[in-house]
Design an enzyme around this catalytic site. Structure first.
Site, mmCIF file in Angstrom:
data_model
loop_
_atom_site.group_PDB
_atom_site.id
_atom_site.type_symbol
_atom_site.label_atom_id
_atom_site.label_comp_id
_atom_site.label_asym_id
_atom_site.label_seq_id
_atom_site.Cartn_x
_atom_site.Cartn_y
_atom_site.Cartn_z
ATOM 1 N N LYS A 68 89.398 35.207 23.682
ATOM 2 C CA LYS A 68 89.090 35.911 24.936
ATOM 3 C C LYS A 68 90.359 36.357 25.664
ATOM 4 C CE LYS A 68 84.778 33.380 25.853
ATOM 5 N NZ LYS A 68 84.908 32.220 24.951
HETATM 6 P P1 5BU Z 1 77.595 25.751 22.740
HETATM 7 O O1 5BU Z 1 77.982 24.380 22.383
HETATM 8 O O2 5BU Z 1 76.526 26.340 21.805
HETATM 9 O O3 5BU Z 1 77.226 25.915 24.183
HETATM 10 O O4 5BU Z 1 78.933 26.603 22.485
HETATM 11 C C1 5BU Z 1 79.026 27.937 22.875
HETATM 12 C C2 5BU Z 1 80.346 28.522 22.412
HETATM 13 O O5 5BU Z 1 80.334 29.909 22.603
HETATM 14 C C3 5BU Z 1 81.553 27.968 23.136
HETATM 15 O O6 5BU Z 1 82.593 27.845 22.192
HETATM 16 C C4 5BU Z 1 81.893 29.054 24.158
HETATM 17 O O7 5BU Z 1 83.286 29.185 24.356
HETATM 18 C C5 5BU Z 1 81.363 30.288 23.504
HETATM 19 N N1 5BU Z 1 80.847 31.307 24.431
HETATM 20 C C6 5BU Z 1 79.735 31.104 25.203
HETATM 21 O O8 5BU Z 1 79.136 30.031 25.197
HETATM 22 N N2 5BU Z 1 79.270 32.122 26.001
HETATM 23 C C7 5BU Z 1 79.863 33.311 26.073
HETATM 24 O O9 5BU Z 1 79.387 34.220 26.762
HETATM 25 C C8 5BU Z 1 81.021 33.494 25.278
HETATM 26 C C9 5BU Z 1 81.479 32.493 24.468
HETATM 27 BR BR1 5BU Z 1 81.860 35.103 25.318
#
Ligand code: 5BU
Length: 229
Positions: A68
């Site tokens: 990002k």
């Molecule tokens: P989770 O454990 O499924 O909540 O992880 C979500 C991942 O996706 C995490 O590594 C965030 O940095 C990433 N992410 C997110 O959750 N939402 C977004 O809008 C973006 C990245 Br861009």
């Protein structure tokens, strides 16, 4: 994706390199993309990215460092190529915010294009109250079209364009809807891939915190492939 019949991308946001490698070995057969946050690792060494690259080759998936980038073009380019992580050398996919304007894409492109890398633009986010919406999201699509030699798609919550040059990747996915305590919002594979028309679902804790990540990845893979629109 077609060969492995999978639209599943995963992330394991751990601080331990060995845990990341073990997880990747377990889920590798089921995924098309491994999403990383390399700067979470407290014991990082370049051998980790070498090993991830070997696993990517072995299991035929792509690595996506979810960096990002958000600075001016010159600095984003340097952060992509240099520093501790040398992201452009091992991650064929990365992403950036478009808040700085087109210069960030131009900077990353100078470093990434000669290496055959591609860039995702953050057009929308999964978190509550995100400001990436409406005109901002439309601007991401416009910039993708303008820089289509380097931009390969979007991080988004729904399909944004019918242009087949661009892939839509969606984080915030779990088999049951819900949220975490810090604004993350989850949608199901059915909603994201079926109703909203995204191409790839990104699943983190839904798989990484399961008792058997390999089995859970296989389950998500089946669900995701069935849900695709
Ligand atoms: P989770 O454990 O499924 O909540 O992880 C979500 C991942 O996706 C995490 O590594 C965030 O940095 C990433 N992410 C997110 O959750 N939402 C977004 O809008 C973006 C990245 Br861009």
């Amino acid at each position: 994706m077609e060969r492995k019949k999978t639209n599943l991308a995963v992330n394991c946001d751990t601080v331990r390199s060995q845990q990341l490698l073990d997880f990747t070995e377990q889920v590798g057969p089921h995924i098309c993309v491994l999403k990383t946050h390399i700067d979470l690792l407290e014991d990082f060494s370049p051998s980790v990215t070498q090993k991830l690259t070997q696993l990517a080759e072995k299991h035929q998936f792509l690595i996506f460092e979810d960096r990002k980038f958000a600075d001016i073009g010159t600095i984003s380019k340097a952060q992509y190529e240099k520093g501790i992580y040398h992201i452009s050398d091992w991650s064929p996919i990365t992403n950036c915010h478009i808040v700085p304007g087109p210069g960030i894409i131009e900077g990353l492109r100078e470093a990434g294009l000669p290496k055959g890398n591609g860039l995702l633009l953050l057009a929308q986010m999964s978190s509550k109250g995100s400001l990436a919406k409406d005109g901002y999201t439309l601007e991401a699509v416009r910039l993708a079209e303008l820089y289509s030699d380097f931009v390969i798609g979007f991080i988004c919550q729904e399909k944004l364009t019918d242009d087949p040059r661009f892939v839509h990747m969606t984080p915030g996915v779990k088999l049951s809807e819900g949220s975490d305590s810090l604004g993350q919002q989850y949608n199901t594979p059915e909603k994201v891939l079926g109703k909203n028309g995204s191409d790839i679902m990104i699943v983190g804790r839904g798989i990484s915190q399961a008792a058997d990540p390999s089995k859970e990845a296989a389950r998500y893979k089946e669900e995701g492939w069935r849900a695709r629109s």
